[in-house]
Design a protein around this motif. Structure first.
Motif, PDB file in Angstrom:
ATOM      1  N   LEU A  24       0.824  -1.204   0.000  1.00  0.00           N
ATOM      2  CA  LEU A  24       0.000   0.000   0.000  1.00  0.00           C
ATOM      3  C   LEU A  24       0.861   1.258   0.000  1.00  0.00           C
ATOM      4  O   LEU A  24       1.922   1.295   0.621  1.00  0.00           O
ATOM      5  N   SER A  25       0.370   2.291  -0.667  1.00  0.00           N
ATOM      6  CA  SER A  25       1.017   3.598  -0.558  1.00  0.00           C
ATOM      7  C   SER A  25       0.575   4.208   0.774  1.00  0.00           C
ATOM      8  O   SER A  25      -0.340   3.727   1.430  1.00  0.00           O
ATOM      9  N   TRP A  26       1.225   5.294   1.179  1.00  0.00           N
ATOM     10  CA  TRP A  26       0.861   5.944   2.434  1.00  0.00           C
ATOM     11  C   TRP A  26      -0.586   6.433   2.386  1.00  0.00           C
ATOM     12  O   TRP A  26      -1.312   6.361   3.379  1.00  0.00           O
ATOM     13  N   LYS A  27      -1.006   6.921   1.240  1.00  0.00           N
ATOM     14  CA  LYS A  27      -2.376   7.399   1.095  1.00  0.00           C
ATOM     15  C   LYS A  27      -3.371   6.241   1.238  1.00  0.00           C
ATOM     16  O   LYS A  27      -4.373   6.362   1.942  1.00  0.00           O
ATOM     17  N   ASP A  28      -3.068   5.128   0.579  1.00  0.00           N
ATOM     18  CA  ASP A  28      -3.936   3.954   0.690  1.00  0.00           C
ATOM     19  C   ASP A  28      -3.945   3.404   2.112  1.00  0.00           C
ATOM     20  O   ASP A  28      -4.971   2.969   2.619  1.00  0.00           O
ATOM     21  N   TYR A  29      -2.778   3.428   2.747  1.00  0.00           N
ATOM     22  CA  TYR A  29      -2.678   2.943   4.130  1.00  0.00           C
ATOM     23  C   TYR A  29      -3.522   3.821   5.058  1.00  0.00           C
ATOM     24  O   TYR A  29      -4.222   3.321   5.941  1.00  0.00           O
ATOM     25  N   GLY A  30      -3.473   5.138   4.867  1.00  0.00           N
ATOM     26  CA  GLY A  30      -4.296   6.044   5.660  1.00  0.00           C
ATOM     27  C   GLY A  30      -5.777   5.794   5.466  1.00  0.00           C
ATOM     28  O   GLY A  30      -6.556   5.801   6.424  1.00  0.00           O
ATOM     29  N   ARG A  31      -6.178   5.555   4.225  1.00  0.00           N
ATOM     30  CA  ARG A  31      -7.586   5.241   3.946  1.00  0.00           C
ATOM     31  C   ARG A  31      -8.000   3.936   4.612  1.00  0.00           C
ATOM     32  O   ARG A  31      -9.096   3.819   5.146  1.00  0.00           O
ATOM     33  N   TRP A  32      -7.105   2.954   4.560  1.00  0.00           N
ATOM     34  CA  TRP A  32      -7.397   1.665   5.187  1.00  0.00           C
ATOM     35  C   TRP A  32      -7.540   1.841   6.692  1.00  0.00           C
ATOM     36  O   TRP A  32      -8.462   1.293   7.298  1.00  0.00           O
ATOM     37  N   LEU A  33      -6.643   2.617   7.310  1.00  0.00           N
ATOM     38  CA  LEU A  33      -6.749   2.861   8.747  1.00  0.00           C
ATOM     39  C   LEU A  33      -8.049   3.575   9.084  1.00  0.00           C
ATOM     40  O   LEU A  33      -8.695   3.264  10.084  1.00  0.00           O
ATOM     41  N   TRP A  34      -8.423   4.556   8.259  1.00  0.00           N
ATOM     42  CA  TRP A  34      -9.659   5.283   8.524  1.00  0.00           C
ATOM     43  C   TRP A  34     -10.869   4.364   8.421  1.00  0.00           C
ATOM     44  O   TRP A  34     -11.777   4.424   9.241  1.00  0.00           O
ATOM     45  N   ARG A  35     -10.887   3.480   7.397  1.00  0.00           N
ATOM     46  CA  ARG A  35     -12.001   2.532   7.279  1.00  0.00           C
ATOM     47  C   ARG A  35     -12.034   1.595   8.478  1.00  0.00           C
ATOM     48  O   ARG A  35     -13.100   1.194   8.943  1.00  0.00           O
ATOM     49  N   ARG A  36     -10.866   1.230   8.979  1.00  0.00           N
ATOM     50  CA  ARG A  36     -10.795   0.288  10.086  1.00  0.00           C
ATOM     51  C   ARG A  36     -11.172   0.934  11.418  1.00  0.00           C
ATOM     52  O   ARG A  36     -11.846   0.333  12.236  1.00  0.00           O
ATOM     53  N   TRP A  37     -10.691   2.153  11.672  1.00  0.00           N
ATOM     54  CA  TRP A  37     -10.849   2.793  12.975  1.00  0.00           C
ATOM     55  C   TRP A  37     -11.746   4.016  12.954  1.00  0.00           C
ATOM     56  O   TRP A  37     -12.000   4.617  14.010  1.00  0.00           O
ATOM     57  N   GLY A  38     -12.250   4.439  11.812  1.00  0.00           N
ATOM     58  CA  GLY A  38     -13.013   5.674  11.709  1.00  0.00           C
ATOM     59  C   GLY A  38     -14.269   5.693  12.561  1.00  0.00           C
ATOM     60  O   GLY A  38     -14.556   6.681  13.246  1.00  0.00           O
ATOM     61  N   ALA A  39     -15.035   4.625  12.534  1.00  0.00           N
ATOM     62  CA  ALA A  39     -16.271   4.585  13.313  1.00  0.00           C
ATOM     63  C   ALA A  39     -15.968   4.645  14.803  1.00  0.00           C
ATOM     64  O   ALA A  39     -16.660   5.338  15.565  1.00  0.00           O
ATOM     65  N   PHE A  40     -14.939   3.952  15.241  1.00  0.00           N
ATOM     66  CA  PHE A  40     -14.550   3.985  16.648  1.00  0.00           C
ATOM     67  C   PHE A  40     -14.138   5.395  17.053  1.00  0.00           C
ATOM     68  O   PHE A  40     -14.570   5.912  18.093  1.00  0.00           O
ATOM     69  N   LEU A  41     -13.300   6.041  16.246  1.00  0.00           N
ATOM     70  CA  LEU A  41     -12.851   7.391  16.562  1.00  0.00           C
ATOM     71  C   LEU A  41     -14.005   8.385  16.559  1.00  0.00           C
ATOM     72  O   LEU A  41     -14.047   9.301  17.398  1.00  0.00           O
ATOM     73  N   ALA A  42     -14.935   8.225  15.645  1.00  0.00           N
ATOM     74  CA  ALA A  42     -16.110   9.096  15.625  1.00  0.00           C
ATOM     75  C   ALA A  42     -16.935   8.899  16.894  1.00  0.00           C
ATOM     76  O   ALA A  42     -17.444   9.875  17.464  1.00  0.00           O
ATOM     77  N   GLY A  43     -17.064   7.685  17.353  1.00  0.00           N
ATOM     78  CA  GLY A  43     -17.784   7.414  18.596  1.00  0.00           C
ATOM     79  C   GLY A  43     -17.092   8.016  19.799  1.00  0.00           C
ATOM     80  O   GLY A  43     -17.738   8.570  20.695  1.00  0.00           O
ATOM     81  N   VAL A  44     -15.766   7.926  19.832  1.00  0.00           N
ATOM     82  CA  VAL A  44     -14.999   8.524  20.932  1.00  0.00           C
ATOM     83  C   VAL A  44     -15.181  10.039  20.932  1.00  0.00           C
ATOM     84  O   VAL A  44     -15.389  10.652  21.992  1.00  0.00           O
ATOM     85  N   ALA A  45     -15.110  10.661  19.773  1.00  0.00           N
ATOM     86  CA  ALA A  45     -15.269  12.114  19.679  1.00  0.00           C
ATOM     87  C   ALA A  45     -16.675  12.534  20.114  1.00  0.00           C
ATOM     88  O   ALA A  45     -16.839  13.515  20.847  1.00  0.00           O
ATOM     89  N   THR A  46     -17.682  11.786  19.693  1.00  0.00           N
ATOM     90  CA  THR A  46     -19.063  12.100  20.076  1.00  0.00           C
ATOM     91  C   THR A  46     -19.257  11.949  21.581  1.00  0.00           C
ATOM     92  O   THR A  46     -19.875  12.813  22.225  1.00  0.00           O
ATOM     93  N   THR A  47     -18.748  10.880  22.144  1.00  0.00           N
ATOM     94  CA  THR A  47     -18.868  10.662  23.590  1.00  0.00           C
ATOM     95  C   THR A  47     -18.169  11.774  24.366  1.00  0.00           C
ATOM     96  O   THR A  47     -18.712  12.286  25.350  1.00  0.00           O
ATOM     97  N   GLY A  48     -16.991  12.159  23.921  1.00  0.00           N
ATOM     98  CA  GLY A  48     -16.272  13.250  24.579  1.00  0.00           C
ATOM     99  C   GLY A  48     -17.028  14.558  24.509  1.00  0.00           C
ATOM    100  O   GLY A  48     -17.088  15.311  25.493  1.00  0.00           O
ATOM    101  N   ALA A  49     -17.634  14.827  23.368  1.00  0.00           N
ATOM    102  CA  ALA A  49     -18.412  16.067  23.218  1.00  0.00           C
ATOM    103  C   ALA A  49     -19.635  16.058  24.125  1.00  0.00           C
ATOM    104  O   ALA A  49     -19.959  17.087  24.736  1.00  0.00           O
TER     105      ALA A  49
END
Length: 66
Positions: A24-49
């Protein structure tokens, strides 16, 4: 046709995963990480808010407990 569960199969799966990730390129790797962890991070941000908003509302409340 059945499931392969021997150690050679698991080693092959790990090797293929490492090779895929290394390709993977760095851009593809970042997209893969976002697909993998994006929902979790969005939930953490919402809970914190929500917690921060609740704390702010309790601090600004016109009543006192006690």
């Amino acid at each position: 046709m059945g499931w392969r569960t021997d150690q050679a199969y698991e080693d092959e799966q790990r090797r293929e995963y490492r090779d895929w990730k290394a390709s993977l390129s760095w851009k593809d790797y970042g997209r893969w990480l976002w697909r993998r962890w994006g929902a979790f991070l969005a939930g953490v941000a919402t809970t914190g808010a929500v917690i921060a908003l609740a704390a702010l509302l309790l601090k600004l409340a016109p009543f006192s407990i006690g």
